[in-house]
Design an enzyme around this catalytic site. Sequence first.
Site, PDB file in Angstrom:
ATOM      1  N   LYS A  81       0.881  -1.609  -0.175  1.00 37.82           N
ATOM      2  CA  LYS A  81       0.165  -0.078   0.118  1.00 37.82           C
ATOM      3  C   LYS A  81       0.910   1.308   0.063  1.00 37.82           C
ATOM      4  O   LYS A  81       0.777   2.346  -1.089  1.00 37.82           O
ATOM      5  CB  LYS A  81      -1.535  -0.126   0.842  1.00 37.82           C
ATOM      6  CG  LYS A  81      -1.899  -0.627   1.051  1.00 37.82           C
ATOM      7  CD  LYS A  81      -2.984  -0.418   0.487  1.00 37.82           C
ATOM      8  CE  LYS A  81      -4.219  -0.999   0.487  1.00 37.82           C
ATOM      9  NZ  LYS A  81      -5.406  -1.064  -0.635  1.00 37.82           N
ATOM     10  N   SER A 125       1.011  -9.436  -0.520  1.00 31.63           N
ATOM     11  CA  SER A 125       0.609  -8.616  -0.892  1.00 31.63           C
ATOM     12  C   SER A 125       0.832  -7.252   0.613  1.00 31.63           C
ATOM     13  O   SER A 125       0.747  -6.256   0.835  1.00 31.63           O
ATOM     14  CB  SER A 125      -1.110  -7.636  -1.151  1.00 31.63           C
ATOM     15  OG  SER A 125      -1.830  -8.317   0.159  1.00 31.63           O
TER      16      SER A 125
END
Length: 399
Positions: free
Chosen positions: A49, A300
């Site tokens: 992110k 992720s």
Amino acid sequence: MLTLDKIYQASFALKTVIRRTDLISAPNINPESHIYLKPENLQITGSFKVRGACFKISQLTEEEKAKGVVACSAGNHAQGVALAATTHGIKSLICLPDNAPISKIEATKWYGADVCLVEGVYDDAYQKALKLRDEKGYTFVHPFDDEDVIAGQGTIGLELLEQLPELDAVIVPIGGGGLISGVAFAIKHLNPNVKIYGVQASGAPSMLNSIEHNKIERMGFVRTIADGIAVKEPGEHTFEYCRKYVDEIVTVNDDEISTAILALIEQHKLIAEGAGAVAVAAAMFNKVPIKGKKAICLVSGGNIDVTILSRVIGRGLQKSGRSYTMTIELVDKPGQLQHVSEIIARTGANVVSVHHERVSHTADINGCYLRLEMETRNQEHIDQIQYTLTAAGYKIIPG
């Protein structure tokens, strides 16, 4: 407009900010395929992110920087925005759902942001952030439905093609769709032969439902251990990019996610959160057609709350056949427990818990129940234990 040039621009802008995470060969995740991991859980802030957040904030005007930014997040976007804003000397306010892991809340504060906890899930935090944007004049940094953010995430796609030019497929987690939109856009423009597979939690399949029905749909309820992708409604931009560039979307359940987390810990010494492990779960349980292919699983994020990690590992042990609990109905007479123990010992299982219960309204008056928890090797080992006990005349109670 999202363009390949913008993704290259983001890659250049992020060179001094992010880590270029290496590929890790993972042959045991799916022995029929050639699996590699892209460990963005080792990224700064523990998640991909930070890429999108940093690029978005780098593109703000001086006036926007002066007013500050607001964002909403299940946790990882929050940390990315907090770090990016603090790096640029900008005030940041982050709205998080009140059920976000404490570790993510505290990390967000540590990176320099003010935190506003909102009752509910991500979508409730989103509405609160929009209200604060309108009231205070902040710039809203969307966690996924923003083309600068998507471009930042798309830098991963550029790295994957550089690191493994002969790549056949990429398996990517989907929450709101920002990550897969950027990765798919970059890869499909540079090598359209590469397959892009998206993975959602079965308890939060908002993008899958929307793609199947050819319109954006909002779910009334989401529930999954993968809190980072527990999104009720995909974005407008991300829906269009997924519809255009993603080849297939599949789902994995919480047991499969837990098994993937366990595999990453044991095989690769990597800590992944639920959302970070869904791509690995899809590869492990053959949810996507990658037999004989070179495929990359995008891990992720790794910001899992340590207080639930042990429970997740326990689920993973059960799903993979490494832990097994059985209940046996016995005749209440001396020597029964010893005989059962001898049989289990011969099979090589290790008993870790024993519960003996005499009184039960469902049992024979001369009967009793023996519940055993044991460490086992795999499902074949469990089948062997069951067969051996049954052959010796013992009755195993289902469930």
